[in-house]
Design a protein around this motif. Sequence first.
Motif, PDB file in Angstrom:
ATOM      1  N   THR A  12       0.834  -1.208   0.000  1.00 48.55           N
ATOM      2  CA  THR A  12       0.000   0.000   0.000  1.00 48.55           C
ATOM      3  C   THR A  12       0.864   1.251   0.000  1.00 48.55           C
ATOM      4  O   THR A  12       0.609   2.207  -0.752  1.00 48.55           O
ATOM      5  CB  THR A  12      -0.938   0.006   1.220  1.00 48.55           C
TER       6      THR A  12
ATOM      7  N   SER B 259       2.325   1.727  -3.419  1.00 51.42           N
ATOM      8  CA  SER B 259       1.299   2.164  -4.369  1.00 51.42           C
ATOM      9  C   SER B 259       0.990   3.646  -4.193  1.00 51.42           C
ATOM     10  O   SER B 259       0.841   4.388  -5.171  1.00 51.42           O
ATOM     11  CB  SER B 259       0.028   1.335  -4.190  1.00 51.42           C
ATOM     12  N   LYS B 260       0.904   4.098  -2.948  1.00 53.93           N
ATOM     13  CA  LYS B 260       0.591   5.502  -2.679  1.00 53.93           C
ATOM     14  C   LYS B 260       1.746   6.426  -3.081  1.00 53.93           C
ATOM     15  O   LYS B 260       1.529   7.609  -3.365  1.00 53.93           O
ATOM     16  CB  LYS B 260       0.237   5.684  -1.205  1.00 53.93           C
TER      17      LYS B 260
ATOM     18  N   TYR C  81      -7.785   5.567  -2.545  1.00 55.05           N
ATOM     19  CA  TYR C  81      -7.473   4.237  -2.007  1.00 55.05           C
ATOM     20  C   TYR C  81      -8.758   3.592  -1.491  1.00 55.05           C
ATOM     21  O   TYR C  81      -9.451   4.157  -0.639  1.00 55.05           O
ATOM     22  CB  TYR C  81      -6.455   4.358  -0.865  1.00 55.05           C
TER      23      TYR C  81
ATOM     24  N   ASN D  24     -10.219  -0.173  -0.025  1.00 59.47           N
ATOM     25  CA  ASN D  24      -9.880  -1.504   0.474  1.00 59.47           C
ATOM     26  C   ASN D  24     -11.159  -2.328   0.564  1.00 59.47           C
ATOM     27  O   ASN D  24     -12.087  -1.964   1.282  1.00 59.47           O
ATOM     28  CB  ASN D  24      -9.214  -1.388   1.849  1.00 59.47           C
TER      29      ASN D  24
ATOM     30  N   ASP E 267      -7.382  -2.381  -3.027  1.00 63.13           N
ATOM     31  CA  ASP E 267      -6.675  -3.327  -2.162  1.00 63.13           C
ATOM     32  C   ASP E 267      -7.590  -4.505  -1.824  1.00 63.13           C
ATOM     33  O   ASP E 267      -8.778  -4.314  -1.532  1.00 63.13           O
ATOM     34  CB  ASP E 267      -6.243  -2.612  -0.876  1.00 63.13           C
TER      35      ASP E 267
ATOM     36  N   THR F 293      -3.764  -4.319  -5.499  1.00 64.26           N
ATOM     37  CA  THR F 293      -2.821  -4.972  -4.581  1.00 64.26           C
ATOM     38  C   THR F 293      -3.516  -6.114  -3.865  1.00 64.26           C
ATOM     39  O   THR F 293      -4.719  -6.082  -3.634  1.00 64.26           O
ATOM     40  CB  THR F 293      -2.257  -3.983  -3.548  1.00 64.26           C
TER      41      THR F 293
END
Length: 370
Positions: free
Chosen positions: A29, A32-33, A41, A43, A67, A94
Amino acid sequence: MKRELEAQLKKDLEKKMLLISGPRQVGKTTLSKNLSKTFTYLNFDSLKDRKDILRNHWQRDVPIIFDELHKMKKWKQWLKGIYDTEVNPQIIVTGSAKMDTFKRVGDSMAGRYFQYTLFPFTLKELHFNKFGKTDSNLDGLLKLSGFPEPFLAQSESFYKKWRRTHLDIIIKQDLVEVEALRRITDIITLAELMTEKVGSVFSHNSVREDLQTDDKSIKRWLTALENAYLLFKISPYSKKMIGMTKKAPKYYFFDVPRVQNEAARLENFVALSLLTEIHLKNELNGEDYSLHYLRNKNGHEIDFLICKDKTPNMMIEVKTSDANPSKSFSAFDSALKKQNPKIKKIQLVKNLEKPFSTRDGIHVENLGKW
């Protein structure tokens, strides 16, 4: 910390969807950020985020990070539809399980994505970040693991507490979804037993009696532990070589300090470092490297064999202090030279004062520096 993948991922995000898998808490994470100054983002484990995903509600003018999306039913078809219908989508997916998900994406997603794997820190990556000195970093990785949080905390007591919760998260969030609750205790027991099997050719007989179960269950549980990124396996190399072990793999941990035996832990560390480098070469450059071990029926063994384009490229033996070149090199040398006359022979020694080479081409190197 800059991750080695970061620069290439930024370039690829402009062209393809990115699928990034790897162990829990390895930094997927965060990585990715770091690919964009602004992002969304979501999840799938979060109820609020899940609703937004199912309703297709998110900010469209910045990269979107999904995610744990693999937990959504028919996620591949859904993702394909989003990618094909959005205007210039920048999508990062991810996941903390191999799921065979990313491996089985298949034709429905063909040509739309690049796949990457993020591993724990290695000595090479720490050197790339100019973090600390080689010897202290090596000791840190052996005692604290290469997972960012415990490594950067630089505390053994913190690592031990983190290790317990890390396994708990894997069991409760990943394995519970694929295994019946009544067998979870057996899987935890198997994970503990495997710390004693690191570096050895695996035999189902060695754990069957302890778990009072059958080979089929053990194979399924080991696959579950692999898919959850607790373990990885290395298969023997046997191509065109008579009298070689052909089937039984060797298993290693992503969390290296779980292995108590010093020699086995060092071998596990090298196995993970080599696996990481091989994935980098394959995923960043499109090359074809693979990692194996060598063992014949006479009991001679070399810890690792790296192949490039399916051809043996390098034999590697790992030692804690023994600088005397392993006699096992000669057991495989002639057969492997028929496939590659320039094959390299490396013996890595953790406690080595001075590197040297022998007449027959064995290079004895300091493990950390190499």
